[in-house]
Design an enzyme around this catalytic site. Structure first.
Site, PDB file in Angstrom:
ATOM      1  N   GLY A 239      69.466  21.765 105.983  1.00 20.96           N
ATOM      2  CA  GLY A 239      68.803  23.047 105.772  1.00 20.96           C
ATOM      3  C   GLY A 239      69.150  24.173 106.710  1.00 20.96           C
ATOM      4  N   GLU A 274      70.979  15.658 107.816  1.00 24.95           N
ATOM      5  CA  GLU A 274      71.737  15.769 106.563  1.00 24.95           C
ATOM      6  C   GLU A 274      72.292  17.177 106.393  1.00 24.95           C
ATOM      7  OE1 GLU A 274      68.715  14.776 103.717  1.00 24.95           O
ATOM      8  OE2 GLU A 274      68.543  12.702 104.375  1.00 24.95           O
ATOM      9  N   PRO A 275      73.103  17.653 107.316  1.00 27.00           N
ATOM     10  CA  PRO A 275      73.606  19.024 107.182  1.00 27.00           C
ATOM     11  C   PRO A 275      74.664  19.122 106.095  1.00 27.00           C
ATOM     12  CG  PRO A 275      74.670  17.936 109.039  1.00 27.00           C
ATOM     13  CD  PRO A 275      73.653  16.953 108.489  1.00 27.00           C
ATOM     14  N   ARG A 277      75.465  22.791 104.186  1.00 25.58           N
ATOM     15  CA  ARG A 277      75.962  24.167 104.234  1.00 25.58           C
ATOM     16  C   ARG A 277      76.532  24.541 105.605  1.00 25.58           C
ATOM     17  NH1 ARG A 277      73.606  28.156 100.920  1.00 25.58           N
ATOM     18  NH2 ARG A 277      71.763  26.833 100.795  1.00 25.58           N
ATOM     19  N   ARG A 313      76.357  30.795  92.688  1.00 19.91           N
ATOM     20  CA  ARG A 313      75.292  31.170  93.646  1.00 19.91           C
ATOM     21  C   ARG A 313      74.718  32.565  93.387  1.00 19.91           C
ATOM     22  NH1 ARG A 313      75.362  31.467  98.471  1.00 19.91           N
ATOM     23  NH2 ARG A 313      73.427  30.340  98.796  1.00 19.91           N
ATOM     24  N   TYR A 317      70.820  32.352  92.569  1.00 14.54           N
ATOM     25  CA  TYR A 317      69.934  32.658  93.706  1.00 14.54           C
ATOM     26  C   TYR A 317      70.066  34.105  94.172  1.00 14.54           C
ATOM     27  CZ  TYR A 317      71.168  27.692  94.004  1.00 14.54           C
ATOM     28  OH  TYR A 317      71.479  26.392  93.709  1.00 14.54           O
ATOM     29  N   CYS A 345      80.349  35.485  79.044  1.00 15.51           N
ATOM     30  CA  CYS A 345      79.481  36.260  78.150  1.00 15.51           C
ATOM     31  C   CYS A 345      78.023  36.055  78.503  1.00 15.51           C
ATOM     32  CB  CYS A 345      79.766  35.859  76.709  1.00 15.51           C
ATOM     33  SG  CYS A 345      81.485  36.142  76.311  1.00 15.51           S
ATOM     34  N   GLU A 346      77.654  36.501  79.680  1.00 16.59           N
ATOM     35  CA  GLU A 346      76.283  36.420  80.176  1.00 16.59           C
ATOM     36  C   GLU A 346      76.086  37.608  81.109  1.00 16.59           C
ATOM     37  OE1 GLU A 346      73.937  33.799  80.007  1.00 16.59           O
ATOM     38  OE2 GLU A 346      75.154  32.213  79.111  1.00 16.59           O
ATOM     39  N   TYR A 374      78.247  24.566  98.031  1.00 16.97           N
ATOM     40  CA  TYR A 374      77.595  24.895  96.759  1.00 16.97           C
ATOM     41  C   TYR A 374      78.425  25.893  95.952  1.00 16.97           C
ATOM     42  CZ  TYR A 374      73.952  22.650  99.446  1.00 16.97           C
ATOM     43  OH  TYR A 374      73.253  21.760 100.229  1.00 16.97           O
TER      44      TYR A 374
HETATM   45  N1  LLP Z   1      69.115  16.899 102.335  1.00 20.33           N
HETATM   46  C1  LLP Z   1      68.427  17.083 101.189  1.00 20.33           C
HETATM   47  C2  LLP Z   1      67.413  16.102 100.810  1.00 20.33           C
HETATM   48  C3  LLP Z   1      68.703  18.211 100.393  1.00 20.33           C
HETATM   49  O1  LLP Z   1      68.002  18.387  99.274  1.00 20.33           O
HETATM   50  C4  LLP Z   1      69.696  19.131 100.796  1.00 20.33           C
HETATM   51  C5  LLP Z   1      70.002  20.295  99.979  1.00 20.33           C
HETATM   52  C6  LLP Z   1      70.380  18.878 101.991  1.00 20.33           C
HETATM   53  C7  LLP Z   1      70.056  17.767 102.739  1.00 20.33           C
HETATM   54  C8  LLP Z   1      71.455  19.783 102.501  1.00 20.33           C
HETATM   55  O2  LLP Z   1      70.956  21.041 102.791  1.00 20.33           O
HETATM   56  P1  LLP Z   1      71.865  22.131 103.555  1.00 20.33           P
HETATM   57  O3  LLP Z   1      72.096  21.622 104.955  1.00 20.33           O
HETATM   58  O4  LLP Z   1      73.125  22.265 102.818  1.00 20.33           O
HETATM   59  O5  LLP Z   1      71.036  23.348 103.513  1.00 20.33           O
HETATM   60  N2  LLP Z   1      72.650  25.207  95.800  1.00 20.33           N
HETATM   61  C9  LLP Z   1      71.823  25.882  96.783  1.00 20.33           C
HETATM   62  C10 LLP Z   1      71.382  24.952  97.880  1.00 20.33           C
HETATM   63  C11 LLP Z   1      70.669  23.727  97.359  1.00 20.33           C
HETATM   64  C12 LLP Z   1      70.278  22.782  98.450  1.00 20.33           C
HETATM   65  C13 LLP Z   1      69.822  21.499  97.882  1.00 20.33           C
HETATM   66  N3  LLP Z   1      69.485  20.503  98.844  1.00 20.33           N
HETATM   67  C14 LLP Z   1      72.604  27.079  97.337  1.00 20.33           C
HETATM   68  O6  LLP Z   1      73.730  27.297  96.919  1.00 20.33           O
HETATM   69  O7  LLP Z   1      72.084  27.824  98.156  1.00 20.33           O
END
Ligand code: LLP
Length: 421
Positions: A239, A274-275, A277, A313, A317, A345-346, A374
């Site tokens: 996150g 769980e990084p 992004r 994206r 979002y 076409c959107e 993503y």
């Molecule tokens: N762990 C779990 C349980 C998750 O659901 C996620 C992301 C992560 C780890 C990794 O999160 P990060 O470190 O990447 O923030 N498609 C969206 C983001 C969806 C995130 C879903 N879960 C976007 O493009 O912003």
């Protein structure tokens, strides 16, 4: 921090001119930097140095096998949410004992795959899933190490669509039900509670909601330990946000790590992270070619050859990506305002509205920055467009790491029913 810079007026990824990649591979194309991926993995690992910590890279952010293999060589484990991601992680050489399996809807077949491979942990999100996992593990004569993902009822995340930690979100077990579920787990064969798991959202730049959620979670760990559960791990999810604009200043990994050290100190817990992004986001760009300019009464459309099927994206979002030309504009180049749109076409096929940037003529290429996470993983073949290609750069070399499919490959899974042949 990333390795996409202008050199002699041309945008490079490390030592490779992006125009050369566009010429050879075609557009649209994602380009990833090995140096950026490695650097991010190292920065995170260094921030947690000395702690018992498993960095389980979140495969959903970018699951390309070459990206995974690069991160595996940096010692990353993996956070997976499907049997497919689990198999990707294993195929890239990530050892099963460094893989955690998250997600609200694991099938029994996916559970069996994880158990047969001997993964580190299942993050379980409901009582029903716990019973299913218990049954699958029993049938395989094994015991599943589990953490319950709890919902701490804390709001966070860069956009409502990527916030997961509020009561009412589908994620995690309701806070008040967690103790009873741990109690049930103790009585169930085939499952052993080893930790607690939490993840509150994505693109979080402010550490305070995270700290609140983590403190709450650690409080639960202590409560459960007092109640006789031998918990050894806490999974704090992913996150951490990244800068999409120059003006963004998300908390740096060092502050994030310090906060986690403070919250978990003295408890003898393995910390799982769980990084996604923060490792892959700024390690990739999407390159596209400008097709046409289309003047409208109140704006000029810049129509490019990438669509929302290639980079979702902005449509999903309202996400911002910096968009810059591959050929560096003169410092005093006048700025023009464009609505940058794709060929789909959107009406949501729009990457930016009224974006001020130096004028870019048809035939020139542009880069969508910060598209490494993503981006390609969310791409589709909508409008019968081939899946976007992916390229990995390492120093002054590059390779296509996912080919653009041919038309024949795009339709090869389809077949005519007998009554139409
Ligand atoms: N762990 C779990 C349980 C998750 O659901 C996620 C992301 C992560 C780890 C990794 O999160 P990060 O470190 O990447 O923030 N498609 C969206 C983001 C969806 C995130 C879903 N879960 C976007 O493009 O912003």
């Amino acid at each position: 921090m990333h390795h996409f810079n202008y050199e002699q007026g041309r945008l490079h990824c490390e030592g490779v001119d992006l125009t050369e990649i566009a010429d050879q591979v075609g557009t649209p194309v994602y380009v990833y930097s090995t140096a950026t991926l490695r650097r991010h993995a190292k920065v995170i690992a260094a921030a947690f140095d000395g702690m018992d910590c498993l960095i389980a890279y979140s495969v959903k952010a970018n699951g390309n096998l070459a990206v995974l293999k690069t991160l595996a060589s940096e010692g990353c484990g993996a956070d997976v949410v499907s049997g497919g991601e689990l198999r990707r992680a294993l195929a890239a050489g990530i050892p099963a004992e460094r893989i955690v399996f998250s997600g609200v809807g694991k099938t029994r077949a996916e559970m069996a795959l994880g158990l047969e491979q001997g993964i580190h942990q299942f993050n379980v999100e409901s009582g029903a899933e716990l019973i299913a996992l218990s049954e699958v593990a029993m049938s395989l004569n094994t015991v599943a190490p589990i953490a319950l993902r709890v919902n701490p009822d804390v709001a966070a995340g860069g956009h409502p669509n990527i916030s997961t930690g509020k009561a009412g979100d589908k994620f995690g077990v309701p806070w008040a039900e967690a103790p009873e579920l741990y109690h049930q787990c103790k009585a169930l064969p085939g499952v052993e509670a080893v930790g607690v798991d939490v993840h509150i959202g994505s693109q979080i730049g402010d550490l305070e909601p995270m700290r609140a959620a983590f403190e709450k979670t650690i409080g639960l760990v202590k409560f459960l330990r007092d109640a006789g559960h031998d918990l050894k791990r806490v999974d704090l999810g992913g996150g951490l946000g990244i800068p999409y604009r120059n003006t963004d200043a998300p908390a740096p990994p060092s502050d994030y790590a310090q906060m986690i050290r403070d919250v978990t100190e003295g408890l003898g817990l393995q910390v799982i992270l769980e990084p996604g992004r923060v490792i892959a986001g700024n390690a990739g760009v999407m390159v596209s070619e400008v097709l046409y300019h289309k003047p409208a009464p109140d704006r000029t459309f810049m129509i490019v050859d990438a669509g929302m099927n290639d980079l979702m994206r902005p449509a999903l979002y309202q996400a911002h990506h910096d968009i810059i030309p591959l050929i560096e504009p003169a410092a005093d180049a006048p700025s023009t305002e464009y609505d940058i749109v794709g060929p789909i076409c959107e009406s949501t096929d729009k990457f930016a509205a009224k974006r001020a940037m130096p004028s870019v003529a048809p035939g020139e290429r542009i880069a969508f920055m910060s598209s490494g996470a993503y981006g390609a993983v969310l791409s589709s073949q909508y409008n019968a467009r081939p899946l976007v290609a992916e390229v990995l750069v390492d120093g002054d070399q590059f390779a296509v790491v996912r080919r653009r499919p041919s038309f024949e490959q795009m339709i090869e899974l389809e077949q005519m029913p007998t009554w139409l042949t």
